[in-house]
Design a protein around this motif. Sequence first.
Motif, PDB file in Angstrom:
ATOM      1  N   LEU A 110       0.854  -1.177   0.000  1.00  0.00           N
ATOM      2  CA  LEU A 110       0.000   0.000   0.000  1.00  0.00           C
ATOM      3  C   LEU A 110       0.895   1.234   0.000  1.00  0.00           C
ATOM      4  CD1 LEU A 110      -2.446  -1.151   2.816  1.00  0.00           C
ATOM      5  CD2 LEU A 110      -2.718  -1.457   0.363  1.00  0.00           C
ATOM      6  N   LEU A 111       0.452   2.286  -0.659  1.00  0.00           N
ATOM      7  CA  LEU A 111       1.226   3.524  -0.710  1.00  0.00           C
ATOM      8  C   LEU A 111       0.796   4.446   0.415  1.00  0.00           C
ATOM      9  CD1 LEU A 111       1.105   4.152  -4.558  1.00  0.00           C
ATOM     10  CD2 LEU A 111       2.975   3.172  -3.233  1.00  0.00           C
ATOM     11  N   PRO A 112       1.750   5.045   1.133  1.00  0.00           N
ATOM     12  CA  PRO A 112       1.375   5.967   2.206  1.00  0.00           C
ATOM     13  C   PRO A 112       0.760   7.235   1.626  1.00  0.00           C
ATOM     14  CG  PRO A 112       3.757   5.933   1.921  1.00  0.00           C
ATOM     15  CD  PRO A 112       3.187   4.906   0.984  1.00  0.00           C
ATOM     16  N   SER A 113      -0.229   7.777   2.313  1.00  0.00           N
ATOM     17  CA  SER A 113      -0.853   9.019   1.864  1.00  0.00           C
ATOM     18  C   SER A 113      -1.323   9.799   3.090  1.00  0.00           C
ATOM     19  CB  SER A 113      -2.036   8.739   0.935  1.00  0.00           C
ATOM     20  OG  SER A 113      -3.079   8.127   1.648  1.00  0.00           O
ATOM     21  N   HIS A 114      -1.577  11.092   2.900  1.00  0.00           N
ATOM     22  CA  HIS A 114      -2.040  11.921   4.007  1.00  0.00           C
ATOM     23  C   HIS A 114      -3.493  11.619   4.346  1.00  0.00           C
ATOM     24  CE1 HIS A 114       1.700  13.927   3.944  1.00  0.00           C
ATOM     25  NE2 HIS A 114       1.522  14.443   2.738  1.00  0.00           N
ATOM     26  N   ARG A 115      -4.273  11.307   3.365  1.00  0.00           N
ATOM     27  CA  ARG A 115      -5.657  10.921   3.634  1.00  0.00           C
ATOM     28  C   ARG A 115      -5.767   9.409   3.437  1.00  0.00           C
ATOM     29  NH1 ARG A 115      -7.930  11.151  -1.818  1.00  0.00           N
ATOM     30  NH2 ARG A 115      -6.370  12.243  -3.022  1.00  0.00           N
ATOM     31  N   ARG A 116      -6.597   8.788   4.206  1.00  0.00           N
ATOM     32  CA  ARG A 116      -6.704   7.330   4.172  1.00  0.00           C
ATOM     33  C   ARG A 116      -7.356   6.882   2.877  1.00  0.00           C
ATOM     34  NH1 ARG A 116      -9.251   3.636   8.885  1.00  0.00           N
ATOM     35  NH2 ARG A 116      -8.551   1.689   8.041  1.00  0.00           N
ATOM     36  N   ARG A 117      -6.644   6.115   2.097  1.00  0.00           N
ATOM     37  CA  ARG A 117      -7.154   5.604   0.832  1.00  0.00           C
ATOM     38  C   ARG A 117      -7.345   4.096   0.859  1.00  0.00           C
ATOM     39  NH1 ARG A 117      -2.828   7.016  -3.119  1.00  0.00           N
ATOM     40  NH2 ARG A 117      -3.979   5.461  -4.280  1.00  0.00           N
ATOM     41  N   TYR A 118      -6.884   3.445   1.904  1.00  0.00           N
ATOM     42  CA  TYR A 118      -6.929   1.989   1.976  1.00  0.00           C
ATOM     43  C   TYR A 118      -7.734   1.547   3.193  1.00  0.00           C
ATOM     44  CZ  TYR A 118      -3.184   2.425  -1.385  1.00  0.00           C
ATOM     45  OH  TYR A 118      -2.456   2.747  -2.491  1.00  0.00           O
ATOM     46  N   SER A 119      -8.416   0.445   3.048  1.00  0.00           N
ATOM     47  CA  SER A 119      -9.208  -0.098   4.141  1.00  0.00           C
ATOM     48  C   SER A 119      -8.295  -0.654   5.228  1.00  0.00           C
ATOM     49  CB  SER A 119     -10.116  -1.212   3.615  1.00  0.00           C
ATOM     50  OG  SER A 119     -10.809  -1.825   4.678  1.00  0.00           O
ATOM     51  N   GLY A 120      -8.661  -0.425   6.459  1.00  0.00           N
ATOM     52  CA  GLY A 120      -7.928  -0.993   7.588  1.00  0.00           C
ATOM     53  C   GLY A 120      -8.289  -2.448   7.823  1.00  0.00           C
ATOM     54  N   LEU A 121      -9.396  -2.880   7.233  1.00  0.00           N
ATOM     55  CA  LEU A 121      -9.817  -4.280   7.327  1.00  0.00           C
ATOM     56  C   LEU A 121      -9.313  -5.038   6.106  1.00  0.00           C
ATOM     57  CD1 LEU A 121     -13.526  -3.814   8.452  1.00  0.00           C
ATOM     58  CD2 LEU A 121     -11.577  -4.460   9.875  1.00  0.00           C
ATOM     59  N   HIS A 134      -4.633 -12.581  -3.753  1.00  0.00           N
ATOM     60  CA  HIS A 134      -5.213 -11.392  -3.132  1.00  0.00           C
ATOM     61  C   HIS A 134      -4.498 -10.207  -3.751  1.00  0.00           C
ATOM     62  CE1 HIS A 134      -5.402  -8.150  -0.085  1.00  0.00           C
ATOM     63  NE2 HIS A 134      -6.678  -8.528  -0.067  1.00  0.00           N
ATOM     64  N   SER A 135      -5.260  -9.200  -4.155  1.00  0.00           N
ATOM     65  CA  SER A 135      -4.688  -8.042  -4.839  1.00  0.00           C
ATOM     66  C   SER A 135      -4.591  -6.842  -3.911  1.00  0.00           C
ATOM     67  CB  SER A 135      -5.550  -7.675  -6.043  1.00  0.00           C
ATOM     68  OG  SER A 135      -5.065  -6.502  -6.659  1.00  0.00           O
ATOM     69  N   VAL A 136      -3.571  -6.030  -4.134  1.00  0.00           N
ATOM     70  CA  VAL A 136      -3.460  -4.771  -3.414  1.00  0.00           C
ATOM     71  C   VAL A 136      -4.641  -3.870  -3.780  1.00  0.00           C
ATOM     72  CG1 VAL A 136      -1.985  -3.590  -5.090  1.00  0.00           C
ATOM     73  CG2 VAL A 136      -1.784  -3.028  -2.684  1.00  0.00           C
ATOM     74  N   LEU A 137      -5.226  -4.060  -4.956  1.00  0.00           N
ATOM     75  CA  LEU A 137      -6.397  -3.283  -5.380  1.00  0.00           C
ATOM     76  C   LEU A 137      -7.609  -3.551  -4.489  1.00  0.00           C
ATOM     77  CD1 LEU A 137      -6.121  -3.756  -9.254  1.00  0.00           C
ATOM     78  CD2 LEU A 137      -5.380  -1.785  -7.890  1.00  0.00           C
ATOM     79  N   HIS A 138      -7.684  -4.732  -3.918  1.00  0.00           N
ATOM     80  CA  HIS A 138      -8.806  -5.076  -3.038  1.00  0.00           C
ATOM     81  C   HIS A 138      -8.830  -4.199  -1.788  1.00  0.00           C
ATOM     82  CE1 HIS A 138      -8.769  -9.413  -4.821  1.00  0.00           C
ATOM     83  NE2 HIS A 138      -9.417  -8.561  -5.594  1.00  0.00           N
ATOM     84  N   GLN A 139      -7.694  -3.649  -1.406  1.00  0.00           N
ATOM     85  CA  GLN A 139      -7.614  -2.836  -0.204  1.00  0.00           C
ATOM     86  C   GLN A 139      -7.969  -1.370  -0.435  1.00  0.00           C
ATOM     87  OE1 GLN A 139      -7.513  -5.842   1.819  1.00  0.00           O
ATOM     88  NE2 GLN A 139      -7.185  -4.002   3.021  1.00  0.00           N
ATOM     89  N   MET A 140      -8.060  -0.953  -1.677  1.00  0.00           N
ATOM     90  CA  MET A 140      -8.369   0.448  -1.975  1.00  0.00           C
ATOM     91  C   MET A 140      -9.816   0.750  -1.623  1.00  0.00           C
ATOM     92  SD  MET A 140      -6.341   0.873  -5.571  1.00  0.00           S
ATOM     93  CE  MET A 140      -6.376   2.651  -5.582  1.00  0.00           C
ATOM     94  N   GLU A 141     -10.014   1.824  -0.839  1.00  0.00           N
ATOM     95  CA  GLU A 141     -11.366   2.166  -0.392  1.00  0.00           C
ATOM     96  C   GLU A 141     -12.301   2.521  -1.538  1.00  0.00           C
ATOM     97  OE1 GLU A 141     -11.299   5.047   2.733  1.00  0.00           O
ATOM     98  OE2 GLU A 141     -10.864   3.525   4.231  1.00  0.00           O
ATOM     99  N   GLY A 142     -11.808   3.085  -2.611  1.00  0.00           N
ATOM    100  CA  GLY A 142     -12.653   3.460  -3.739  1.00  0.00           C
ATOM    101  C   GLY A 142     -13.094   2.289  -4.600  1.00  0.00           C
TER     102      GLY A 142
END
Length: 194
Positions: A110-121, A134-142
């Motif tokens: 996951l890439l660090p960002s100032h606003r949360r873009r990734y799910s914590g779950l 399992h894809s890193v894309l699955h963790q993206m909140e959008g």
Amino acid sequence: MQPDACSSPPCNGPVLRAPSFPILTLDERRLTPSLGYVFNRKWLHPCESLISIVWNFEKADALPGHVVARLMGPDIDPHEGIVPQLGTVDIQRLRDTLAVPMKTLRTSLLLPSHRRRYSGLFRYCHRCVARGYHSVLHQMEGVGMCPAHRQPLETACRRCGYEAQCLASVQLLEAPYRCAYCRASYGVRGALSR
């Protein structure tokens, strides 16, 4: 005739030879196999998450979760775990162990960002997980649907309802593609291999 419980071999018996295959030995200072690990870069798929990569590595080498968690950094508490994010994981150490290109490891985090873009779950597609992916894309909140299967992403176990944190910790690492609480499979039974 020698008794059955004799420790010395009979004089006229076969001569013992050294085995012709390598025996796995441990480097006791580092507690890692001194002959290396089993991992094939061909097992990797595009956009595969670090969690998925280390699950495959863990299964191939029959390693416990705390050993795999320590490969992500020497100071990591395996029970607390870390977010699989660029900057928190020692990707040089992983590259040396897995022999995976740095670019692949960077895209698995996951890439660090100032606003949360990734799910914590931990979010997953049950069809992808059934195929060992399992894809890193699955963790993206959008992203609410799996890009490959157009299925809604899930966070809860279908059996017990447990929602795991997306942390590279012993709890998640020791349950590859399964619920960390009840060990039920996240995937669909009878799914084709990827």
